[in-house]
Design a protein around this motif. Structure first.
Motif, short mmCIF file in Angstrom:
data_model
loop_
_atom_site.label_atom_id
_atom_site.label_comp_id
_atom_site.label_asym_id
_atom_site.label_seq_id
_atom_site.Cartn_x
_atom_site.Cartn_y
_atom_site.Cartn_z
N ARG A 4 0.82 -1.20 0.00
CA ARG A 4 0.00 0.00 0.00
C ARG A 4 0.86 1.27 0.00
O ARG A 4 0.53 2.27 -0.60
CB ARG A 4 -0.88 -0.03 1.24
N ALA A 6 3.99 1.39 -1.11
CA ALA A 6 5.16 1.14 -1.97
C ALA A 6 5.77 2.43 -2.49
O ALA A 6 6.98 2.60 -2.48
CB ALA A 6 4.76 0.23 -3.13
N GLY A 7 4.92 3.37 -2.93
CA GLY A 7 5.40 4.64 -3.47
C GLY A 7 6.24 5.39 -2.45
O GLY A 7 7.32 5.88 -2.76
N TRP A 8 5.72 5.41 -1.21
CA TRP A 8 6.45 6.11 -0.14
C TRP A 8 7.80 5.47 0.13
O TRP A 8 8.81 6.15 0.27
CB TRP A 8 5.62 6.10 1.15
N LEU A 10 9.67 3.71 -1.82
CA LEU A 10 10.63 3.90 -2.91
C LEU A 10 11.18 5.32 -2.93
O LEU A 10 12.34 5.54 -3.26
CB LEU A 10 9.96 3.58 -4.25
N ALA A 11 10.33 6.28 -2.56
CA ALA A 11 10.78 7.67 -2.60
C ALA A 11 11.50 8.06 -1.32
O ALA A 11 12.18 9.08 -1.27
CB ALA A 11 9.59 8.60 -2.84
N PRO A 13 14.27 6.98 0.53
CA PRO A 13 15.71 7.26 0.69
C PRO A 13 16.11 8.62 0.11
O PRO A 13 16.82 9.39 0.78
CB PRO A 13 16.38 6.13 -0.10
N ALA A 14 15.64 8.94 -1.09
CA ALA A 14 16.02 10.22 -1.71
C ALA A 14 15.42 11.39 -0.94
O ALA A 14 16.07 12.40 -0.72
CB ALA A 14 15.57 10.24 -3.17
N THR A 15 14.16 11.23 -0.49
CA THR A 15 13.51 12.30 0.27
C THR A 15 14.25 12.56 1.58
O THR A 15 14.51 13.71 1.95
CB THR A 15 12.04 11.93 0.56
N ALA A 17 17.37 11.88 2.20
CA ALA A 17 18.69 12.47 1.92
C ALA A 17 18.57 13.98 1.78
O ALA A 17 19.36 14.73 2.35
CB ALA A 17 19.29 11.85 0.66
N VAL A 18 17.55 14.43 1.03
CA VAL A 18 17.37 15.87 0.84
C VAL A 18 17.01 16.53 2.18
O VAL A 18 17.54 17.59 2.52
CB VAL A 18 16.26 16.15 -0.21
N PHE A 21 20.32 16.11 4.71
CA PHE A 21 21.58 16.71 4.30
C PHE A 21 21.43 18.04 3.55
O PHE A 21 22.41 18.66 3.20
CB PHE A 21 22.40 15.73 3.46
N LEU A 22 20.21 18.46 3.30
CA LEU A 22 20.05 19.75 2.64
C LEU A 22 19.16 20.68 3.46
O LEU A 22 19.60 21.71 3.93
CB LEU A 22 19.47 19.56 1.22
N PRO A 25 20.49 21.10 7.35
CA PRO A 25 21.71 21.91 7.50
C PRO A 25 21.52 23.36 7.05
O PRO A 25 21.98 24.29 7.73
CB PRO A 25 22.72 21.21 6.59
N VAL A 26 20.80 23.59 5.94
CA VAL A 26 20.61 24.96 5.46
C VAL A 26 19.72 25.73 6.45
O VAL A 26 20.00 26.88 6.78
CB VAL A 26 20.02 24.99 4.03
N TYR B 92 3.24 6.03 -8.91
CA TYR B 92 2.23 6.25 -7.87
C TYR B 92 1.83 7.72 -7.81
O TYR B 92 1.60 8.27 -6.74
CB TYR B 92 2.76 5.78 -6.51
N SER B 118 26.82 24.91 4.65
CA SER B 118 25.93 24.31 5.64
C SER B 118 26.36 22.89 5.98
O SER B 118 26.28 22.46 7.13
CB SER B 118 24.48 24.30 5.14
N SER B 122 27.14 21.68 9.70
CA SER B 122 26.29 20.69 10.36
C SER B 122 26.85 19.28 10.30
O SER B 122 26.68 18.51 11.24
CB SER B 122 24.90 20.67 9.72
#
Lengths: 275, 263
Positions: A4, A6-8, A10-11, A13-15, A17-18, A21-22, A25-26, B92, B118, B122
């Motif tokens: 149910r 699955a989309g979440w 899969l997305a 790790p990249a989400t 990471a942003v 690490f982005l 910190p910013v 999806y 940053s 951090s």
């Protein structure tokens, strides 16, 4: 459960990471500028109270606006000719624009160092033809930074605008001609307005790119033509003034985001093809 | 036929623009083979000793290796997490909120130099991570948007009913992804890899704050070298980087056709 969401999954790790690490910190960098003694906006008051830093900010804006304006005109006229060129020539012209684009910023800025230096190619040439008697100091001026920045961004502008011009339907142009418009009239009244959204996209890319540039102003402007990027580096790594550097970072983020959002809004409104 | 209608002045202008675009790079090429200890053009004499000199300077040898490792690893990692994300965003689309795709545009909105600074504060200082690891994180974020967007663009034209057909015929989901979906978006993955790789190799602004004692990247090393020496070594390093660009363009030409890059 697994299926149910699955989309979440899969997305994720990249989400993450942003986020980790982005965004965090910013956000932390920006947050440190508000926790200082002497009022919540103290670092900003200090920034705008310093004549030197105000000069740097204005210089950066001036350089970025000049770079954007020149790149727009040069890029648009060139892209127009490229888009109208016959097949083989067109691919060649596109390749000749892609090559400098994919060659790094450092290499392209370094090239201008050889050209504009005191014993550089341009000075030697001008002396040898007798146009000048003494070599000119062309490096470390606002002009040298702008020339190298225009050099950096013209290929990007050409490629963006060739794409835009190719997307203008042929029948619109033909309709204009068959209704009696001169080629110049068609260019001004049909092609130019249809290219406006693309011109805005290109302008935003060039403006934000020049506003936050480091390598080119560092090599061709040096200490004498300090801009936001080089000032930020100097504050952080030479003076170890991290709050000062973070303040510059926050100003850069605010200006970049404002320009992007405002211009994309304007681009949507000015798009004549939008219903 | 259309060509004849372009104003000759405009054609002259375009010729000048292309001279402006190519001239500086040709000058670098000329300066790199000049048999002089200073940078000059047209070259005086012809030598390859400045190319040999690159490898005689250990800092260059080291940073070339670091930059290549970094570009491969950062691009690999970005594709590893970027391809599933791009797949999810397309497959999806209805189930996922729209803000999710905006997340991957954010790295473009944040100036690279701010990202680097940053991460220094951090991650490198805050979490005491080794320099190379922090650089890797920075470069991965730098190239992630390209990976997600380019792969996403090629997935957008993929017909997911093909995948459903395979699954309904009993193919396990993972196997289906690797045998049906991935081969269909191969050109997008190659394009993403190449764009990301060249972006990472050439990056200055993100790496600026993340290099430290012993670990640096080639562009940062070039910047440091230019401030002290002004010999043709830098010109020859620049030529090496241009050769890399040529190689990249040749790969793109072979796999996708160069007109891809104008899109």
């Amino acid at each position: 459960m697994l299926k149910r969401y699955a989309g979440w999954w899969l997305a994720a790790p990249a989400t993450l990471a942003v986020l980790v690490f982005l965004i965090l910190p910013v956000a932390a960098t920006i947050a440190t500028t508000f926790g200082e003694d002497g009022g919540i906006f103290a670092p900003y008051v200090a920034f705008f109270n310093s004549g030197f830093r105000r000069t740097v900010l204005w210089r950066t804006i001036e350089i970025s606006l000049a770079t954007t304006a020149i790149s727009l005109v040069v890029g648009f006229l060139t892209a127009y000719v490229v888009s109208k060129s016959p097949g083989k020539l067109k691919s060649l012209l596109i390749i000749a624009a892609v090559f400098p684009l994919l060659t790094g910023v450092v290499v392209r800025s370094f090239a201008w160092l050889i050209i504009l230096g005191k014993n550089g190619i341009l000075n030697n040439f001008l002396v040898s033809i007798g146009a000048i008697s003494e070599p000119l100091s062309m490096l470390y001026t606002q002009g040298s930074v702008i020339v190298a920045m225009v050099y950096l961004f013209v290929p990007l502008m050409i490629l963006t605008l060739v794409g835009v011009l190719e997307n203008i339907p042929d029948d619109v142009v033909q309709a204009s001609a068959s209704l009696g418009a001169t080629p110049a009239g068609t260019f001004r009244q049909v092609i130019l307005p249809l290219a406006v959204p693309g011109l805005i996209v290109g302008a935003v890319l060039v403006f934000t790119g020049s506003f936050t540039a480091y390598a080119t102003p560092q090599l061709l402007g040096g200490e004498r033509q300090m801009v936001m990027g080089t000032l930020m580096y100097q504050r952080a790594m030479v003076s170890f003034d991290w709050v000062g550097a973070s303040t510059i970072a926050a100003i850069m983020v605010v200006i970049t985001v404002t320009v992007v959002l405002a211009m994309s809004r304007i681009a949507r409104r000015l798009n004549p093809m939008a219903t | 036929m259309m060509t004849s209608r372009i104003n000759p002045l405009l054609i002259l202008f375009t010729v000048l623009v292309y001279i402006f675009l190519m001239g500086p790079l040709i000058i670098v090429l000329g300066a790199s083979v000049s048999d002089t200890t200073y940078l000059t053009f047209p070259p005086q004499g012809l030598t390859l000793r400045w190319f040999e000199n690159i490898f005689a300077i250990s800092a260059f040898k080291r940073t070339i290796i670091t930059s290549l490792e970094l570009a491969f690893l950062a691009t690999g990692l970005a594709l590893l997490i970027g391809i599933p994300a791009a797949y999810a965003l397309n497959r999806y689309r209805i189930k996922l909120p729209t803000w999710l795709s905006t997340v991957f545009v954010l790295p473009i909105l944040v100036p690279e130099i701010v990202l680097g600074f940053s991460l220094l504060k951090s991650v490198a200082v805050g979490m005491q991570t080794p320099i190379f690891l922090t650089l890797l994180v920075g470069h991965m974020l730098l190239v992630l948007p390209y990976c997600v967007r380019v792969v996403s663009a090629s997935l957008a034209s993929f017909d997911f009913s093909i995948e459903e057909a395979a699954v309904s015929l009993g193919s396990p989901p993972m196997k289906t992804f690797f045998t049906i979906v991935l081969p269909n978006v191969r050109s997008g993955v190659i394009a993403a890899f190449i764009l990301a790789f060249i972006t990472s190799i050439n990056d200055v602004s993100t790496s600026l704050f993340l290099t430290g004692p012993g670990v640096s990247t080639l562009p940062i090393q070039i910047l440091a070298h230019v401030e002290q020496f002004f010999d043709p070594t830098i010109a020859s390093v620049s030529v090496l980087l241009m050769l890399l660009t040529v190689a990249v363009m040749a790969i793109v030409e072979r796999t996708l056709g160069l007109t891809f890059l104008a899109k």
